[in-house]
Design an enzyme around this catalytic site. Structure first.
Site, PDB file in Angstrom:
ATOM      1  N   LEU A  33     -39.787 -34.048 -27.750  1.00  0.00           N
ATOM      2  CA  LEU A  33     -38.609 -34.404 -26.939  1.00  0.00           C
ATOM      3  C   LEU A  33     -37.326 -34.488 -27.767  1.00  0.00           C
ATOM      4  CD1 LEU A  33     -40.168 -37.033 -24.462  1.00  0.00           C
ATOM      5  CD2 LEU A  33     -39.852 -34.586 -24.120  1.00  0.00           C
ATOM      6  N   THR A  35     -35.374 -31.786 -28.442  1.00  0.00           N
ATOM      7  CA  THR A  35     -34.410 -31.017 -27.644  1.00  0.00           C
ATOM      8  C   THR A  35     -34.918 -30.810 -26.212  1.00  0.00           C
ATOM      9  OG1 THR A  35     -35.370 -28.973 -28.483  1.00  0.00           O
ATOM     10  CG2 THR A  35     -33.406 -29.747 -29.594  1.00  0.00           C
ATOM     11  N   GLY A  36     -36.176 -31.100 -25.971  1.00  0.00           N
ATOM     12  CA  GLY A  36     -36.753 -30.984 -24.625  1.00  0.00           C
ATOM     13  C   GLY A  36     -36.401 -32.214 -23.791  1.00  0.00           C
ATOM     14  N   TYR A 141     -32.478 -18.936 -38.800  1.00  0.00           N
ATOM     15  CA  TYR A 141     -33.285 -19.038 -37.579  1.00  0.00           C
ATOM     16  C   TYR A 141     -34.176 -17.800 -37.440  1.00  0.00           C
ATOM     17  CZ  TYR A 141     -34.423 -18.397 -32.684  1.00  0.00           C
ATOM     18  OH  TYR A 141     -35.090 -18.132 -31.506  1.00  0.00           O
ATOM     19  N   LYS A 145     -38.405 -17.361 -37.845  1.00  0.00           N
ATOM     20  CA  LYS A 145     -39.300 -16.778 -36.838  1.00  0.00           C
ATOM     21  C   LYS A 145     -40.066 -15.583 -37.416  1.00  0.00           C
ATOM     22  CE  LYS A 145     -38.537 -19.261 -33.047  1.00  0.00           C
ATOM     23  NZ  LYS A 145     -39.110 -19.442 -31.716  1.00  0.00           N
ATOM     24  N   HIS A 189     -24.673 -21.406 -25.418  1.00  0.00           N
ATOM     25  CA  HIS A 189     -24.989 -20.114 -24.806  1.00  0.00           C
ATOM     26  C   HIS A 189     -23.953 -19.681 -23.777  1.00  0.00           C
ATOM     27  CE1 HIS A 189     -28.967 -21.311 -26.437  1.00  0.00           C
ATOM     28  NE2 HIS A 189     -28.801 -20.103 -26.944  1.00  0.00           N
TER      29      HIS A 189
END
Ligand code: UDP
Length: 330
Positions: A33, A35-36, A141, A145, A189
């Site tokens: 949690l 960023t969720g 980033y 990944k 975004h």
């Protein structure tokens, strides 16, 4: 048998949980949690609040549930932040993958679907981008990944785990009933920021550079709906269930839209004029990022349903209009 969703309270993770449950799957979520959002959690899923870097909580989850496969969304994902604090990304993303894979090996779970990104490619050599194109990330980033993909590759060879890595282009939109959606803090975004203007939360949208070598001078991106992404994860899971070999797929619509075109589309959807100013280029932004998703279409039999940016923006608008302050309004 359950599917473990790491990061099921986040934007893309929560939409995947919704679609998995709709498809009749048993779902277990782990999310710290950070960023969720608790309110994005699906009540039909079993939830563990915890961090995937914590081997003890993973042990508990794998012991208390029969986990057949993992879908992994739990990662930090802001390009700009990753340039400022790269070690945060290597710790959470890379070390998180290390602990997760160790737990999977320990408990005999042999399938993983991974949330990867177009940022693994860096500045593309050609458009559309194909999976075998050069990977040379231009930020930590994307690098994190790519490292995570490579970790899965080597572990798959040594320990028999099979993986599917899904490299998404620009995830956008929300579930059509507007019950869950995108809520980042801070928001970076394009679509949510554009929509803050008609919502009266922002004076104008700043276009980051109009001197790129593109038809209208603004950056081209391939916007793909979050529900189409969810469908691809389910297809990838079923591909692994049928014995498919480890693989990497791009996910996009295969069409590039410029920042100016996105603003114009948002004006049509909202019926409002959106005030725009031209700003400086954002460091690290490639001029064009457009996917070839031929491989996913052919092998996963995946076809995006939201192939029109207005339809994509419309679903985002339904969410933001009803929840101008995101989950704080739910
Ligand atoms: N962008 C913009 N203004 C903003 C936010 C984004 O012009 O306030 C541009 C950005 O430079 C990029 C595109 O919109 O070309 C999409 O950016 P976003 O951060 O949504 O996704 P990214 O492509 O970085 O994954």
């Amino acid at each position: 048998m359950a599917v473990l969703i790491c990061g099921g309270a986040g934007y893309i993770g929560s939409h995947n949980v919704f679609e998995l449950i709709k498809a009749g799957e048993e779902v277990v979520i782990v999310d710290n949690l950070q960023t969720g959002h608790r309110k994005a959690l699906n009540p039909a899923a079993k939830f563990y609040e915890g961090d995937i870097r914590d081997a003890e909580i993973l042990d508990k989850i794998f012991t208390e549930n029969k986990i057949e496969a993992v879908i992994h969304f739990a990662a930090n994902s802001l390009v700009g932040e990753s340039v400022q604090v790269p070690l945060k990304y290597f710790n959470n993303n890379v070390y998180g993958m290390q602990v997760l894979l160790e737990s999977m090996v320990k408990h005999g779970t042999d399938k993983i679907v991974f949330s990867s990104t177009a940022a693994t490619y860096g500045e593309p050599e050609k458009i559309p981008i194909e999976e075998d194109d050069k990977t040379f990330p231009t930020n930590p980033y994307g690098e994190s990944k790519l490292i995570m993909e490579r970790m899965m590759k080597w572990v798959s060879r040594a320990n028999g785990i099979r993986f599917v890595s899904l490299r998404y282009f620009n995830a956008a939109g929300a579930i059509e009933d507007g019950s869950i959606g995108e809520d980042h803090s801070p928001e970076t975004h394009l679509i949510p920021l554009i929509l803050q203007v008609p919502l009266g939360k922002r004076e104008c949208i700043t276009v980051f550079g109009d001197d790129y070598p593109t038809p209208d001078g603004t950056c081209l991106r391939d916007y793909i709906h979050v529900i189409d992404l969810a469908a691809a994860h389910i297809a990838a899971l079923n591909y692994l269930r049928k014995g498919g070999e480890s693989n990497i797929f791009n996910l996009g619509n295969g069409k590039g839209f410029s920042v100016k075109e996105m603003i114009a589309a948002a004006e049509r959807v909202t019926g409002q004029k959106i005030k725009t100013e031209i700003g400086k280029r954002r460091p690290g932004d490639p001029a064009r990022l457009v996917a070839s998703s031929e491989k996913a279409r052919k092998i996963l039999k995946w076809t995006p349903k939201f192939d029109d940016v207005e339809k994509i923006i419309e679903t985002a608008w339904t969410w933001h209009k009803n929840h101008p302050d995101g989950y704080a309004d739910r």
